[in-house]
Structure formats: structure tokens, C-alpha cells
Design a protein around this motif. Structure first.
Motif, PDB file in Angstrom:
ATOM      1  N   SER A  95     -10.227   3.661   2.883  1.00 20.84           N
ATOM      2  CA  SER A  95      -9.448   2.633   2.413  1.00 20.84           C
ATOM      3  C   SER A  95      -8.844   1.595   3.500  1.00 20.84           C
ATOM      4  O   SER A  95      -8.253   0.937   3.282  1.00 20.84           O
ATOM      5  N   ASN A  96      -9.594   1.801   4.718  1.00 16.83           N
ATOM      6  CA  ASN A  96      -9.093   1.006   6.005  1.00 16.83           C
ATOM      7  C   ASN A  96      -7.782   1.024   6.224  1.00 16.83           C
ATOM      8  O   ASN A  96      -6.947  -0.069   6.553  1.00 16.83           O
ATOM      9  N   GLY A  97      -7.145   2.317   6.351  1.00 16.31           N
ATOM     10  CA  GLY A  97      -5.840   2.439   6.554  1.00 16.31           C
ATOM     11  C   GLY A  97      -5.551   2.979   8.108  1.00 16.31           C
ATOM     12  O   GLY A  97      -6.532   2.949   8.707  1.00 16.31           O
ATOM     13  N   ASP A 149       5.128   5.572  -4.206  1.00 17.93           N
ATOM     14  CA  ASP A 149       4.642   4.728  -3.217  1.00 17.93           C
ATOM     15  C   ASP A 149       4.676   5.657  -2.068  1.00 17.93           C
ATOM     16  O   ASP A 149       3.833   5.300  -1.168  1.00 17.93           O
ATOM     17  N   LYS A 187       0.778  -1.227   0.020  1.00 16.10           N
ATOM     18  CA  LYS A 187       0.074   0.106   0.038  1.00 16.10           C
ATOM     19  C   LYS A 187       0.907   1.205  -0.038  1.00 16.10           C
ATOM     20  O   LYS A 187       2.142   1.257   0.442  1.00 16.10           O
ATOM     21  N   GLN A 188       0.100   2.386  -0.303  1.00  9.73           N
ATOM     22  CA  GLN A 188       0.925   3.698  -0.591  1.00  9.73           C
ATOM     23  C   GLN A 188       0.926   4.474   0.970  1.00  9.73           C
ATOM     24  O   GLN A 188      -0.073   4.141   1.793  1.00  9.73           O
ATOM     25  N   GLU A 246      -4.266   5.861  -4.583  1.00 14.26           N
ATOM     26  CA  GLU A 246      -5.404   4.802  -4.803  1.00 14.26           C
ATOM     27  C   GLU A 246      -5.521   3.836  -4.013  1.00 14.26           C
ATOM     28  O   GLU A 246      -6.347   3.232  -3.703  1.00 14.26           O
ATOM     29  N   ASN A 247      -4.082   3.461  -3.257  1.00 16.00           N
ATOM     30  CA  ASN A 247      -3.976   2.366  -2.441  1.00 16.00           C
ATOM     31  C   ASN A 247      -3.541   2.744  -1.194  1.00 16.00           C
ATOM     32  O   ASN A 247      -2.448   2.167  -0.871  1.00 16.00           O
ATOM     33  N   ILE A 248      -4.063   3.852  -0.514  1.00 15.68           N
ATOM     34  CA  ILE A 248      -3.483   4.271   0.498  1.00 15.68           C
ATOM     35  C   ILE A 248      -3.628   3.497   1.727  1.00 15.68           C
ATOM     36  O   ILE A 248      -4.712   2.986   2.097  1.00 15.68           O
ATOM     37  N   GLY A 249      -2.393   3.267   2.440  1.00 14.93           N
ATOM     38  CA  GLY A 249      -2.630   2.249   3.735  1.00 14.93           C
ATOM     39  C   GLY A 249      -2.118   3.203   5.072  1.00 14.93           C
ATOM     40  O   GLY A 249      -2.490   2.587   5.991  1.00 14.93           O
TER      41      GLY A 249
END
Length: 304
Positions: free
Chosen positions: A104-106, A54, A1-2, A68-71
Motif C-alpha cells: 500500500s506504500n504506507g 478509519d 488513509k487508514q 483497504e486503504n492503509i497508510g
């Protein structure tokens, strides 16, 4: 994830960027308001491409960067008021970060040695997880702190903005060729102008904030940045007894130049760092000790 790494001030990105670059290299992207619109659009589009960064490092506006893929969102110095946008559109970066991570459930990591009261209260009540750093880096000890009452200075006839103790400390530090950082949380020359006759303080016509005198010869509002010509007489009572009060970084720089002519001084504030890489240059030059007066003179600068 990012990962999104947020800092309250653009000036802080220089050192953190260098450290992150060593680990993540070209996987790191920088996003803040000192970059031009074209440069920010370029970073924005790259995040929407097939090869996004990233890790994004930036100030508060970077909270809207399209990851888009943030964690993970890291908010360093989370207590800092700069995370709150006062101009429209107004927002609190913490709230925006929380909402983004819900989608994003981060994870949100709030870092601070002096956390905001609401953050600390939430941690004590176990609404958020409290993580403590129980030791300082390399087990270093806290520095000694000396408080100087400037009223005592005035009683002794000293009307300068640098106290006797501070003057001695600066002199002894320069004598052993060491560098100095002086912090002052007011920019400009004088922080307000007062009429001694009626007590009127010059304020901004647009937002009612107190106007600050700059050595450019004008008054300026530090909120809307509107300038104003200094009046010859008081706008309220027409008195000519107008006096300048308070100390800003410009005045401190001027006094330092008089008191320590052998030292080279670099002033770092909003007025001297409007260029894109202004912060970087001052910090890097200070780090690399490029302020020396000459090859035969190792005197280092005072940075205020």
C-alpha cells in the motif's frame, strides 16, 4: 488513509482506547482476542463495508485486519516479544506489517524507549529513519531506583518475599492514602517444583516446559495450558522430598494480605482477567480509586 495502531498486550488497549476515543470518536474500532468470534467478525465485515473504521486499535492479531486503504501502522513497544506468535500459524508482527505496507506504500512507525537491537542497528545504519524524543513529558525527571540484594535479606534471617525496604515503603505509602502498583513477571504461586533428593524438576509432558504450581492445587503449563496433578512422590526417584520454589503473583498476593490486612488488593494477571472486560474493570477502578475499604477509611489498594 487508514491507520492501524498495535499494542503488545491487550491490557494496554484500555488506556490508549480512551485517549484515541476522545480524538476520533466513532471512527475508532477495537480488535483483539478478548472479543468473541462474532464481535470480531462484525468488525471485520465493517472494514469491508462502505463505512469502515478509519483507525483500528488492537493486539498482534489485528495486523491481519482488512484495511483497504492503509497508510500507517504504529507498533507501540515494538521490542516486546509478545509481537511474535509462537503458536501455529507462527508469525512476527513486524514482518507482516512491513509486507502489508509495501503493498500500500504506507509508513511503519516503531515506537520504543528500549528498541530491539536489530531495529536500533538498522536505524544507526540509516536503513530506517531514527527519530528521537530528547525530552520527557512535562520535563519530568527519572524516578530514583533502589536495588535490594535479597541475599542480604536472607543473611539477616528474613525469608519473606517482600524485603525490609519494600515493606517500609509500602507501609509509608499506605499511611498517606496513596496507591501502589507492584510488578512481578511470574504468575501462579510457585514457579517450579523440585525434588530435593535427585534434583528432578516437574515438566510438561507435551512441551517440556517447567510446570508452575497454582493455589488451585494443580500444576499448570503456561505454554500449552495443560494441567497436571501434583505427585506425592518424585516421578524419577520416588522420594517424598518435593519442595516448591519461586514466587508468582498468587503467592505475592497472599503475603501482601498477611502483611497489610488494611489494604485491598487487586491481582491483575492472566488468571484473573480471562473475561472480556476484566482488564478494563481493574484499571478503571484503580484509576477512579474505587478500592477504598469504606467511607471512613481512605486506604487504597495494592495492585500486583
Amino acid at each position: 488513509k487508514q491507520v492501524l495502531y498495535l499494542l503488545p498486550e491487550i491490557a494496554l488497549t484500555v488506556q490508549i482506547m480512551q485517549r484515541l476515543k476522545k480524538v476520533f470518536g466513532n471512527r475508532l474500532g477495537i480488535y483483539h482476542s478478548k472479543y468473541s468470534d462474532a464481535e470480531r467478525v462484525e468488525i471485520w465485515n465493517k472494514q469491508l463495508s462502505d463505512t469502515p473504521y478509519d483507525v483500528i486499535l488492537g493486539a498482534r492479531s489485528a495486523v491481519f485486519a482488512p484495511l483497504e486503504n492503509i497508510g500507517l501502522i504504529i507498533m507501540d513497544e515494538e521490542h516486546d516479544f509478545s509481537y511474535k506468535q509462537e503458536e501455529s500459524p507462527k508469525y512476527n508482527t513486524v514482518n507482516v506489517a512491513q509486507q502489508r505496507l509495501k503493498l500500500s506504500n504506507g509508513l511503519l512507525l516503531l515506537g520504543s524507549a528500549t528498541p530491539a537491537l536489530n531495529t536500533y542497528f538498522a536505524a544507526l545504519n540509516k536503513k530506517i529513519t531514527l527519530l528521537k524524543l530528547s525530552q520527557r513529558i512535562d520535563n519530568s525527571v527519572l524516578p530514583a531506583v533502589t536495588l535490594v540484594d535479597m541475599r542480604d535479606e536472607l543473611k539477616k534471617g528474613r525469608r519473606k518475599i517482600i524485603s525490609h525496604d519494600l515493606h517500609k515503603l509500602i507501609s509509608s505509602t499506605l499511611a498517606v492514602n496513596e496507591q501502589i502498583i507492584l510488578l512481578l513477571n511470574r504468575r501462579g504461586f510457585s514457579t517450579f517444583i523440585l525434588c530435593r533428593e535427585c534434583g528432578y524438576v516437574m515438566t510438561c509432558d507435551s512441551c517440556a516446559a517447567t510446570l508452575v504450581y497454582h493455589n488451585s492445587g494443580k500444576l499448570q503449563c503456561h505454554y500449552c495450558h495443560k494441567p497436571k496433578v501434583i505427585p506425592d512422590i518424585c516421578p524419577k526417584c520416588s522420594s517424598r522430598y518435593i519442595k516448591y520454589f519461586g514466587t508468582g503473583t498468587q503467592r505475592l498476593e497472599e503475603e501482601l494480605q498477611k502483611e497489610f490486612p488494611q489494604a485491598k488488593i487487586a491481582r491483575m494477571d492472566y488468571d484473573t482477567t480471562k473475561g472480556k472486560f476484566s482488564h478494563d474493570k481493574i484499571i478503571n477502578d484503580f484509576k477512579e480509586k474505587k478500592f477504598e475499604l469504606g467511607s471512613n477509611n481512605n486506604t487504597k489498594p495494592v495492585l500486583s
